[in-house]
Design an enzyme around this catalytic site. Structure first.
Site, mmCIF file in Angstrom:
data_model
loop_
_atom_site.group_PDB
_atom_site.id
_atom_site.type_symbol
_atom_site.label_atom_id
_atom_site.label_comp_id
_atom_site.label_asym_id
_atom_site.label_seq_id
_atom_site.Cartn_x
_atom_site.Cartn_y
_atom_site.Cartn_z
ATOM 1 N N PRO A 105 1.357 -0.657 -0.112
ATOM 2 C CA PRO A 105 -0.240 0.313 -0.272
ATOM 3 C C PRO A 105 0.908 0.690 0.082
ATOM 4 O O PRO A 105 1.840 1.805 1.031
ATOM 5 C CB PRO A 105 -0.732 -0.378 1.406
ATOM 6 N N CYS A 150 4.909 2.676 8.485
ATOM 7 C CA CYS A 150 5.395 4.455 7.748
ATOM 8 C C CYS A 150 6.600 5.459 8.598
ATOM 9 O O CYS A 150 5.660 5.069 9.790
ATOM 10 C CB CYS A 150 4.087 4.760 7.551
ATOM 11 N N LYS A 168 1.342 -4.911 9.445
ATOM 12 C CA LYS A 168 2.618 -4.812 8.462
ATOM 13 C C LYS A 168 3.590 -3.185 9.932
ATOM 14 O O LYS A 168 3.373 -2.234 9.856
ATOM 15 C CB LYS A 168 3.368 -3.598 7.278
ATOM 16 N N ASN A 224 9.900 -7.919 3.574
ATOM 17 C CA ASN A 224 9.567 -6.657 2.749
ATOM 18 C C ASN A 224 11.076 -5.657 3.233
ATOM 19 O O ASN A 224 11.221 -5.505 3.894
ATOM 20 C CB ASN A 224 8.457 -5.570 2.794
ATOM 21 N N GLY A 225 11.582 -4.491 1.921
ATOM 22 C CA GLY A 225 12.503 -3.846 1.589
ATOM 23 C C GLY A 225 13.464 -3.800 1.099
ATOM 24 O O GLY A 225 14.236 -5.340 0.973
#
Length: 320
Positions: A12, A96, A135, A196-197
């Site tokens: 997202p 975030c 997340k 992720n990343g």
């Protein structure tokens, strides 16, 4: 199970993953995708405005929605509001790093408050009719223990899947990914972990899978302007110039359908910039992209690039 082994998920991305953006990725092999991140406060105080982020296409087989916020009551009300829509999963953002989000105690700041994060996810999972996930960013690049504790708290609160960004909040989107911390988290929870990343290429995707022991991956910045990354990781081929151009054109046309030409072309400037980045195009092309006001402007730019590439270095222009 939400995601099968080797699933590739589009993250997202605030300001990007609208319906037009997702369709562009889906044409290149993406099946699992999310709407843009939605602020719980905007749902509570401006529900009609929030609905613009919740549009789902009839052709979207799988679509998740992600909430960001730190007020437990607002998150609960937002989850109830979202029950009237059609999603496959509701995700809570605990990662975030953007200052305007963190200063409100949300995003990565909420991820650093394990007890409150657990309360927030529990409140959402109790009222949501969708499966709930979370997340988050790792809390320490050297010591996996704090991140493992957070992960276990989230699973206990009802998370059926976790997505872990392998950098701390302070690192933002640069620097090394702590593969060993992601792996430790995956080894200490009984739900699937999505890594992720730093996934920008096929090689970086393979490295992530091998070093974290997580087959499922979430693509974020690496897929910006490069939706073909989904196809490449799955064993497909890079696009021809003609395909590249057609994908860009179709993306812009769908943005116009959503927003009208004037607003769409303002938003399209950053989108076209991403499609141009790293493919050997001249700086003048990026300058033109910054001035787009009409769809015809984009067509002229792409036609010129196609003509130039056909007589100079098309392979370089299509660098992925």
């Amino acid at each position: 199970m939400l995601y099968p082994e080797n699933a590739l998920v589009l993250a997202p991305l605030s300001g990007f993953t609208d319906l037009a953006y997702r369709r562009s990725a889906r044409r290149c092999g993406c099946r699992y995708a999310f709407t843009e991140m939605v602020d719980a406060a905007s749902i509570v105080y401006s529900p009609e405005r929030a609905k613009q982020f919740l549009v789902r296409g009839d052709d979207e087989e799988f679509l998740g929605v992600q909430l960001v916020g730190a007020n437990v009551e607002w998150l609960k009300k937002s989850a109830l509001f979202l029950n009237d829509f059609n999603f496959d999963v509701l995700d809570l953002n605990l990662g975030c790093p953007v200052p305007k989000v963190v200063k409100k105690g949300a995003g990565a700041a909420l991820g650093r408050n394990a007890e409150l994060a657990q309360l927030a996810l529990d409140a959402i999972s109790r009222v949501s009719r969708f499966p709930v996930s979370a997340k988050f960013r790792i809390l320490d690049a050297d010591d996996p223990a704090p991140s493992i504790e957070l992960a276990q708290r989230l699973v206990n609160a009802g998370a059926c899947t976790l997505t872990v960004h392998g950098r701390t909040r302070d690192a933002f989107y640069t620097g090394n990914v702590a593969f060993d911390v992601i792996r430790a988290i995956a080894e200490n929870v009984h739900v699937p972990v999505i890594a992720n990343g730093g996934i920008h290429t096929v090689d970086s995707a393979r490295e992530m899978q091998q070093k974290t022991h997580c087959s499922r991956l979430m693509l974020a910045q690496g897929a910006m302007g490069n939706p073909w990354l989904f196809r490449l990781i799955s064993g497909g081929e890079a696009p021809t110039f003609s395909e590249w151009k057609n994908v860009v054109i179709t993306h812009l046309q769908e943005m116009i359908s959503l927003y009208g030409e004037v607003d769409a072309m303002k938003l399209a400037r950053k989108i076209v910039h991403d499609y141009l980045r790293g493919r050997g195009f001249p700086a003048s092309a990026r300058a033109q992209a910054s001035q787009l006001t009409k769809f015809r402007d984009a067509e002229i730019l792409l036609d010129h690039l196609e003509l130039t590439a056909s007589t100079t270095a098309p392979a370089r222009a299509l660098k992925i």
